[in-house]
Motif scaffolding. Structure first.
Motif, PDB file in Angstrom:
ATOM      1  N   LEU A 144     -31.902  16.139  87.617  1.00  0.00           N
ATOM      2  CA  LEU A 144     -31.103  16.361  86.387  1.00  0.00           C
ATOM      3  C   LEU A 144     -30.714  15.107  85.279  1.00  0.00           C
ATOM      4  N   LEU A 145     -30.875  14.048  86.335  1.00  0.00           N
ATOM      5  CA  LEU A 145     -31.525  12.706  85.786  1.00  0.00           C
ATOM      6  C   LEU A 145     -33.294  12.306  85.589  1.00  0.00           C
ATOM      7  N   ARG A 146     -33.638  13.425  85.569  1.00  0.00           N
ATOM      8  CA  ARG A 146     -34.772  12.980  84.610  1.00  0.00           C
ATOM      9  C   ARG A 146     -34.730  14.246  84.018  1.00  0.00           C
ATOM     10  N   LEU A 147     -33.992  14.427  83.519  1.00  0.00           N
ATOM     11  CA  LEU A 147     -33.455  15.356  82.071  1.00  0.00           C
ATOM     12  C   LEU A 147     -32.712  14.452  81.450  1.00  0.00           C
ATOM     13  N   GLY A 148     -32.355  13.759  82.026  1.00  0.00           N
ATOM     14  CA  GLY A 148     -31.712  12.740  80.698  1.00  0.00           C
ATOM     15  C   GLY A 148     -30.692  13.283  81.477  1.00  0.00           C
ATOM     16  N   MET A 149     -29.590  14.073  81.686  1.00  0.00           N
ATOM     17  CA  MET A 149     -28.942  14.339  82.154  1.00  0.00           C
ATOM     18  C   MET A 149     -27.512  13.683  82.811  1.00  0.00           C
ATOM     19  N   ALA A 150     -26.351  13.595  83.045  1.00  0.00           N
ATOM     20  CA  ALA A 150     -25.694  12.440  83.607  1.00  0.00           C
ATOM     21  C   ALA A 150     -24.792  13.122  84.517  1.00  0.00           C
ATOM     22  N   PRO A 151     -25.437  13.607  86.017  1.00  0.00           N
ATOM     23  CA  PRO A 151     -24.987  14.794  86.940  1.00  0.00           C
ATOM     24  C   PRO A 151     -24.061  14.057  87.727  1.00  0.00           C
ATOM     25  N   GLU A 152     -22.949  13.743  88.476  1.00  0.00           N
ATOM     26  CA  GLU A 152     -21.636  14.295  89.164  1.00  0.00           C
ATOM     27  C   GLU A 152     -21.259  15.176  90.246  1.00  0.00           C
ATOM     28  N   ARG A 153     -21.177  14.213  91.318  1.00  0.00           N
ATOM     29  CA  ARG A 153     -21.353  15.994  92.435  1.00  0.00           C
ATOM     30  C   ARG A 153     -19.645  16.115  92.736  1.00  0.00           C
ATOM     31  N   ALA A 154     -19.568  17.010  92.592  1.00  0.00           N
ATOM     32  CA  ALA A 154     -17.724  17.445  92.055  1.00  0.00           C
ATOM     33  C   ALA A 154     -17.371  18.012  93.441  1.00  0.00           C
ATOM     34  N   GLY A 155     -17.542  17.689  94.536  1.00  0.00           N
ATOM     35  CA  GLY A 155     -17.042  18.296  96.174  1.00  0.00           C
ATOM     36  C   GLY A 155     -17.953  19.661  96.781  1.00  0.00           C
ATOM     37  N   VAL A 156     -17.533  20.012  97.736  1.00  0.00           N
ATOM     38  CA  VAL A 156     -18.316  21.383  98.626  1.00  0.00           C
ATOM     39  C   VAL A 156     -17.306  22.498  98.047  1.00  0.00           C
ATOM     40  N   ALA A 157     -18.110  23.865  97.782  1.00  0.00           N
ATOM     41  CA  ALA A 157     -17.484  24.634  97.595  1.00  0.00           C
ATOM     42  C   ALA A 157     -18.637  25.881  97.454  1.00  0.00           C
ATOM     43  N   VAL A 199     -26.332  17.508  73.276  1.00  0.00           N
ATOM     44  CA  VAL A 199     -27.255  17.831  73.176  1.00  0.00           C
ATOM     45  C   VAL A 199     -28.221  18.759  74.517  1.00  0.00           C
ATOM     46  N   LEU A 200     -27.839  19.850  74.857  1.00  0.00           N
ATOM     47  CA  LEU A 200     -28.423  19.694  76.314  1.00  0.00           C
ATOM     48  C   LEU A 200     -29.232  20.611  76.552  1.00  0.00           C
ATOM     49  N   PRO A 201     -30.235  20.430  77.321  1.00  0.00           N
ATOM     50  CA  PRO A 201     -32.018  21.018  77.642  1.00  0.00           C
ATOM     51  C   PRO A 201     -31.733  22.607  77.893  1.00  0.00           C
ATOM     52  N   HIS A 202     -32.194  23.595  77.379  1.00  0.00           N
ATOM     53  CA  HIS A 202     -32.785  24.539  77.686  1.00  0.00           C
ATOM     54  C   HIS A 202     -32.008  25.140  78.476  1.00  0.00           C
ATOM     55  N   PRO A 203     -30.892  25.670  79.092  1.00  0.00           N
ATOM     56  CA  PRO A 203     -30.477  26.043  80.388  1.00  0.00           C
ATOM     57  C   PRO A 203     -31.930  26.610  81.321  1.00  0.00           C
ATOM     58  N   GLU A 204     -32.597  27.184  80.953  1.00  0.00           N
ATOM     59  CA  GLU A 204     -33.119  27.829  81.653  1.00  0.00           C
ATOM     60  C   GLU A 204     -34.479  26.976  81.996  1.00  0.00           C
ATOM     61  N   ASP A 205     -34.512  25.607  81.368  1.00  0.00           N
ATOM     62  CA  ASP A 205     -35.292  25.017  81.458  1.00  0.00           C
ATOM     63  C   ASP A 205     -34.811  23.866  82.342  1.00  0.00           C
ATOM     64  N   ILE A 206     -33.944  23.769  82.757  1.00  0.00           N
ATOM     65  CA  ILE A 206     -33.047  23.154  83.472  1.00  0.00           C
ATOM     66  C   ILE A 206     -33.199  23.995  84.920  1.00  0.00           C
ATOM     67  N   VAL A 207     -32.518  25.077  85.152  1.00  0.00           N
ATOM     68  CA  VAL A 207     -33.014  25.541  85.884  1.00  0.00           C
ATOM     69  C   VAL A 207     -34.460  25.785  86.668  1.00  0.00           C
ATOM     70  N   ALA A 208     -35.112  26.183  85.703  1.00  0.00           N
ATOM     71  CA  ALA A 208     -36.436  26.229  86.159  1.00  0.00           C
ATOM     72  C   ALA A 208     -37.139  24.352  86.260  1.00  0.00           C
ATOM     73  N   ALA A 209     -36.649  23.496  86.068  1.00  0.00           N
ATOM     74  CA  ALA A 209     -37.273  22.290  86.952  1.00  0.00           C
ATOM     75  C   ALA A 209     -36.137  22.179  88.341  1.00  0.00           C
ATOM     76  N   LEU A 210     -35.202  22.492  88.378  1.00  0.00           N
ATOM     77  CA  LEU A 210     -34.397  22.283  89.852  1.00  0.00           C
ATOM     78  C   LEU A 210     -35.443  22.960  90.694  1.00  0.00           C
TER      79      LEU A 210
END
Ligand SMILES: Nc1ncnc2c1ncn2[C@@H]1O[C@H](COP(=O)(O)OP(=O)(O)OP(=O)(O)O)[C@@H](O)[C@H]1O
Length: 357
Positions: free
Chosen positions: A253-266, A313-324
């Motif tokens: 997510l960082l490589r995609l220019g986003m700002a990730p945060e870990r929000a706990g176990v679920a 500005v969010l990358p397209h969701p399908e691109d995020i999932v594909a990268a993951l």
């Protein structure tokens, strides 16, 4: 030529650099308000954020320490005498005589006004009471009125002559749910009659229900303003991900220019993401907002020192999932969310809002 009742820019209220100091305290700090003609403008902010002080300066009830105020296209307080007869105000509730009727109280207020012609007073008072739905209680003593009825009588007082602008300071404060509904529907109908309505509130839900525009105050500063729709659209987009591979996910997510945060176990159950406990479906929740950039010039309602409305500005969701997936991240849950208006306001003011209806 200026449009009737406004500035050349079609603004019914305009302030520039409006500031009020009480000793060392900056109660209102360099505020640039822009209230368009015909708007129902919600002036929103937590208690003590400077709303009443601003309203008092708009109406010439308090002197500004710095800055300018224009109301109906005229400078205040210089043209107070021309402006005030065209403005109805409910600030800190008028003091009614409890043992006089609603009608008798309005007669007294009308007689005290330099602008009420005595010959038409009866008709004016009756029309104002009718406008706020109090004709049935016109002869009743005010001490027997409910709070909502008293508030409506205060608005009737503001309506004794036709007004182009109504300024209402927390008109539903202290009212029960029924009184609140009555006053809100009255405010809506006043706007439908063509008046510009400037209404302060500390209730976000209230502003969302009745207003076309809003401004948000925080600690004396104006932190955002504009059409409600634009303020809503300005909320940040973000993704929410459930994965047992949170560390790798954050790197992607960082490589995609986003700002990730870990929000706990679920885990996931029938109701969606919740506490951990479903074998095979557990993981860690990672949220990530998009990088925000300023809108192109002219696309957003911007005024002076108000915070610029941000276009997420969010990358397209399908691109995020594909990268993951390409990085080997096991995606067990994925959602795209938009920050609610409430979250946005809390983020802007750093305070919670009372969300009571
Ligand atoms: N006459 C005064 N003298 C000194 N300080 C004042 C005065 N009037 C207001 N203040 C201070 O200025 C700040 C802003 O107050 P103001 O009443 O404008 O806020 P508000 O947003 O209307 O809040 P509320 O919803 O509680 O009325 C507060 O910290 C308040 O204590």
């Amino acid at each position: 030529m200026s449009p009737a009742g406004g500035s050349a820019a079609g603004l019914t209220i305009e302030t520039q650099g409006l500031t009020k100091r009480f000793g060392h305290q900056l109660a209102v700090d360099n505020v640039d308000l822009a209230v368009p003609q015909g708007a129902v403008f919600g002036f929103l902010g937590p208690n003590g954020s400077g709303k009443t002080t601003t309203i008092r300066m708009l109406l010439g009830l308090a002197a500004a320490s710095a800055g300018t105020v224009s109301v109906l296209g005229m400078p205040m307080p210089r043209q107070l005498q021309e402006v005030l007869p065209r403005v109805g105000a409910l600030v800190e509730g008028p003091a009614f005589y409890p043992f006089l009727s609603g009608t008798a109280n309005l007669h007294r207020f009308d007689a005290a006004s330099r602008h009420g012609t005595p010959g038409t007073r009866n008709a004016r008072v009756a029309a104002a009471l009718d406008r706020v739905g109090l004709s049935h209680a016109a002869g009743k003593r005010v001490h027997a009125y409910s709070l909502g009825m008293k508030q409506r009588l205060g608005i009737a007082n503001a309506l004794l002559s036709p007004r182009e602008l109504l300024v209402l300071d927390e008109p539903t404060n202290g009212l029960d749910p029924q009184g609140t509904r009555e006053v809100r529907s009255l405010v809506r109908s006043l706007a439908a009659d063509g008046a510009t309505v400037f209404v302060s509130s500390h209730l976000l839900a209230e502003v969302e229900q009745i207003c076309t525009h809003a401004a948000i105050m925080s600690a004396g500063r104006l932190v955002a303003q504009g059409p409600l729709e634009e303020l809503r659209r300005g909320g940040e987009m973000r993704i929410r991900l459930l994965t047992p591979d949170a560390g790798t996910a954050c790197e992607v997510l960082l490589r995609l220019g986003m700002a990730p945060e870990r929000a706990g176990v679920a885990g996931i159950n029938a109701a969606g993401l919740h506490a951990a406990g479903s074998p095979g479906m557990d993981g860690e929740v990672v949220t990530a907002g998009a990088a925000a950039v300023a809108r192109p010039a002219g696309a957003a309602e911007i005024a002076g020192n108000a915070q610029r409305v941000q276009e997420p500005v969010l990358p397209h969701p399908e691109d995020i999932v594909a990268a993951l997936v390409a990085a080997g991240v096991r995606v067990r849950g994925f959602a795209v969310e938009r920050e609610s208006l409430e979250e946005r306001f809390v983020a802007l003011t750093g305070e919670g809002f009372d969300v009571a209806q």
